[in-house]
Design a protein around this motif. Sequence first.
Motif, PDB file in Angstrom:
ATOM      1  N   GLU A 110      -1.571  -2.389   5.988  1.00 21.07           N
ATOM      2  CA  GLU A 110      -2.646  -2.877   6.738  1.00 21.07           C
ATOM      3  C   GLU A 110      -3.222  -1.715   7.508  1.00 21.07           C
ATOM      4  O   GLU A 110      -2.698  -0.885   7.973  1.00 21.07           O
ATOM      5  CB  GLU A 110      -2.222  -4.244   7.717  1.00 21.07           C
ATOM      6  CG  GLU A 110      -1.689  -5.401   6.967  1.00 21.07           C
ATOM      7  CD  GLU A 110      -1.227  -6.210   7.962  1.00 21.07           C
ATOM      8  OE1 GLU A 110      -1.499  -7.716   7.702  1.00 21.07           O
ATOM      9  OE2 GLU A 110      -0.863  -5.803   9.137  1.00 21.07           O
ATOM     10  N   VAL A 111      -4.577  -2.004   7.458  1.00 13.86           N
ATOM     11  CA  VAL A 111      -5.364  -0.783   8.269  1.00 13.86           C
ATOM     12  C   VAL A 111      -6.413  -1.524   9.318  1.00 13.86           C
ATOM     13  O   VAL A 111      -6.956  -2.441   8.964  1.00 13.86           O
ATOM     14  CB  VAL A 111      -5.974   0.267   7.426  1.00 13.86           C
ATOM     15  CG1 VAL A 111      -6.963  -0.356   6.442  1.00 13.86           C
ATOM     16  CG2 VAL A 111      -6.732   1.306   8.056  1.00 13.86           C
ATOM     17  N   LEU A 112      -6.306  -0.855  10.470  1.00 14.82           N
ATOM     18  CA  LEU A 112      -7.596  -1.395  11.445  1.00 14.82           C
ATOM     19  C   LEU A 112      -8.701  -0.358  11.334  1.00 14.82           C
ATOM     20  O   LEU A 112      -8.633   0.688  11.296  1.00 14.82           O
ATOM     21  CB  LEU A 112      -7.011  -1.581  12.912  1.00 14.82           C
ATOM     22  CG  LEU A 112      -6.077  -2.636  13.367  1.00 14.82           C
ATOM     23  CD1 LEU A 112      -5.309  -2.283  14.623  1.00 14.82           C
ATOM     24  CD2 LEU A 112      -6.468  -4.061  13.274  1.00 14.82           C
ATOM     25  N   ALA A 160      -4.718  -2.392   3.004  1.00 15.52           N
ATOM     26  CA  ALA A 160      -4.599  -0.851   2.541  1.00 15.52           C
ATOM     27  C   ALA A 160      -3.890  -0.602   1.284  1.00 15.52           C
ATOM     28  O   ALA A 160      -2.652  -1.147   1.455  1.00 15.52           O
ATOM     29  CB  ALA A 160      -4.329   0.075   3.912  1.00 15.52           C
ATOM     30  N   ARG A 161      -4.279   0.126   0.464  1.00 18.40           N
ATOM     31  CA  ARG A 161      -3.616   0.480  -0.799  1.00 18.40           C
ATOM     32  C   ARG A 161      -3.502   1.864  -0.869  1.00 18.40           C
ATOM     33  O   ARG A 161      -4.500   2.608  -0.696  1.00 18.40           O
ATOM     34  CB  ARG A 161      -4.306  -0.055  -2.064  1.00 18.40           C
ATOM     35  CG  ARG A 161      -3.520   0.003  -3.202  1.00 18.40           C
ATOM     36  CD  ARG A 161      -4.217  -0.894  -4.233  1.00 18.40           C
ATOM     37  NE  ARG A 161      -5.527  -0.548  -4.369  1.00 18.40           N
ATOM     38  CZ  ARG A 161      -6.566  -1.296  -5.308  1.00 18.40           C
ATOM     39  NH1 ARG A 161      -5.936  -2.365  -5.962  1.00 18.40           N
ATOM     40  NH2 ARG A 161      -7.685  -1.318  -5.466  1.00 18.40           N
ATOM     41  N   ALA A 162      -2.330   2.453  -1.316  1.00 16.42           N
ATOM     42  CA  ALA A 162      -2.496   3.839  -1.120  1.00 16.42           C
ATOM     43  C   ALA A 162      -1.241   4.303  -2.419  1.00 16.42           C
ATOM     44  O   ALA A 162      -0.472   3.345  -2.859  1.00 16.42           O
ATOM     45  CB  ALA A 162      -1.509   4.593   0.041  1.00 16.42           C
ATOM     46  N   PRO A 187       3.050   6.745   6.694  1.00 13.29           N
ATOM     47  CA  PRO A 187       3.547   6.270   8.064  1.00 13.29           C
ATOM     48  C   PRO A 187       2.728   5.332   8.754  1.00 13.29           C
ATOM     49  O   PRO A 187       1.650   5.859   9.015  1.00 13.29           O
ATOM     50  CB  PRO A 187       4.216   7.471   8.639  1.00 13.29           C
ATOM     51  CG  PRO A 187       4.320   8.712   7.550  1.00 13.29           C
ATOM     52  CD  PRO A 187       3.159   8.374   6.694  1.00 13.29           C
ATOM     53  N   ALA A 188       3.180   4.404   9.651  1.00 13.06           N
ATOM     54  CA  ALA A 188       2.552   3.454  10.608  1.00 13.06           C
ATOM     55  C   ALA A 188       1.877   4.556  11.557  1.00 13.06           C
ATOM     56  O   ALA A 188       2.596   5.490  12.205  1.00 13.06           O
ATOM     57  CB  ALA A 188       3.442   2.441  11.095  1.00 13.06           C
ATOM     58  N   GLY A 189       0.523   4.383  12.095  1.00 13.60           N
ATOM     59  CA  GLY A 189       0.149   5.015  13.028  1.00 13.60           C
ATOM     60  C   GLY A 189      -0.698   6.207  12.497  1.00 13.60           C
ATOM     61  O   GLY A 189      -1.497   6.674  13.303  1.00 13.60           O
ATOM     62  N   THR A 190      -0.775   6.528  11.248  1.00 11.39           N
ATOM     63  CA  THR A 190      -1.351   7.913  10.589  1.00 11.39           C
ATOM     64  C   THR A 190      -2.857   7.509  10.376  1.00 11.39           C
ATOM     65  O   THR A 190      -3.364   6.220   9.945  1.00 11.39           O
ATOM     66  CB  THR A 190      -0.666   8.030   9.190  1.00 11.39           C
ATOM     67  OG1 THR A 190       0.718   8.437   9.228  1.00 11.39           O
ATOM     68  CG2 THR A 190      -1.520   9.244   8.609  1.00 11.39           C
ATOM     69  N   GLY A 211     -11.975  -8.373  -1.933  1.00 12.12           N
ATOM     70  CA  GLY A 211     -11.076  -9.091  -1.274  1.00 12.12           C
ATOM     71  C   GLY A 211     -10.379  -8.354  -0.191  1.00 12.12           C
ATOM     72  O   GLY A 211      -9.353  -8.540   0.424  1.00 12.12           O
ATOM     73  N   ARG A 212     -11.156  -7.448   0.728  1.00  9.37           N
ATOM     74  CA  ARG A 212     -10.977  -6.737   1.829  1.00  9.37           C
ATOM     75  C   ARG A 212      -9.974  -5.633   1.597  1.00  9.37           C
ATOM     76  O   ARG A 212      -8.874  -5.660   2.417  1.00  9.37           O
ATOM     77  CB  ARG A 212     -10.709  -7.550   2.884  1.00  9.37           C
ATOM     78  CG  ARG A 212     -11.738  -8.348   3.294  1.00  9.37           C
ATOM     79  CD  ARG A 212     -11.590  -9.476   4.682  1.00  9.37           C
ATOM     80  NE  ARG A 212     -11.378  -8.759   5.830  1.00  9.37           N
ATOM     81  CZ  ARG A 212     -11.975  -8.453   6.727  1.00  9.37           C
ATOM     82  NH1 ARG A 212     -13.175  -8.570   6.578  1.00  9.37           N
ATOM     83  NH2 ARG A 212     -11.628  -7.860   7.868  1.00  9.37           N
ATOM     84  N   ILE A 213      -9.829  -5.180   0.614  1.00  6.52           N
ATOM     85  CA  ILE A 213      -8.748  -4.128   0.050  1.00  6.52           C
ATOM     86  C   ILE A 213      -9.333  -2.677  -0.005  1.00  6.52           C
ATOM     87  O   ILE A 213     -10.402  -2.500  -0.559  1.00  6.52           O
ATOM     88  CB  ILE A 213      -8.259  -4.700  -1.385  1.00  6.52           C
ATOM     89  CG1 ILE A 213      -7.516  -5.933  -1.254  1.00  6.52           C
ATOM     90  CG2 ILE A 213      -7.169  -3.567  -1.769  1.00  6.52           C
ATOM     91  CD1 ILE A 213      -6.958  -6.402  -2.701  1.00  6.52           C
ATOM     92  N   LEU A 214      -8.684  -1.790   0.793  1.00 10.18           N
ATOM     93  CA  LEU A 214      -9.102  -0.613   0.868  1.00 10.18           C
ATOM     94  C   LEU A 214      -8.272   0.399   0.142  1.00 10.18           C
ATOM     95  O   LEU A 214      -6.879   0.229   0.388  1.00 10.18           O
ATOM     96  CB  LEU A 214      -9.434  -0.106   2.247  1.00 10.18           C
ATOM     97  CG  LEU A 214     -10.334  -1.048   3.186  1.00 10.18           C
ATOM     98  CD1 LEU A 214     -10.450  -0.469   4.610  1.00 10.18           C
ATOM     99  CD2 LEU A 214     -11.731  -1.034   2.582  1.00 10.18           C
ATOM    100  N   ASP A 215      -8.739   1.329  -0.633  1.00 10.40           N
ATOM    101  CA  ASP A 215      -7.993   2.406  -1.009  1.00 10.40           C
ATOM    102  C   ASP A 215      -8.023   3.430   0.046  1.00 10.40           C
ATOM    103  O   ASP A 215      -8.918   4.145   0.419  1.00 10.40           O
ATOM    104  CB  ASP A 215      -8.473   3.041  -2.246  1.00 10.40           C
ATOM    105  CG  ASP A 215      -8.281   1.949  -3.640  1.00 10.40           C
ATOM    106  OD1 ASP A 215      -7.371   1.276  -3.450  1.00 10.40           O
ATOM    107  OD2 ASP A 215      -8.965   2.055  -4.486  1.00 10.40           O
TER     108      ASP A 215
END
Length: 57
Positions: free
Chosen positions: A4-6, A18-20, A25-28, A38-42
């Motif tokens: 997930e990404v804000l 978020a898709r990678a 790491p979290a917080g990056t 569908g609110r999916i970001l690469d």
Amino acid sequence: MLGEVLVAIRGGTELYIARAVEAIPAGTTVLVIAVNPGRILDVVPWIPLTPTPADTI
């Protein structure tokens, strides 16, 4: 990898999927490279263009 990404939008934040290619790491801080239905970001990790003082040693 999914996560997930804000995203800062219109003075607030919204949560997206978020898709990678590999784990981030979290917080990056990330760079959005594509927006999918569908609110999916690469995303990829953000690499600053200017080195920080610690990088110049």
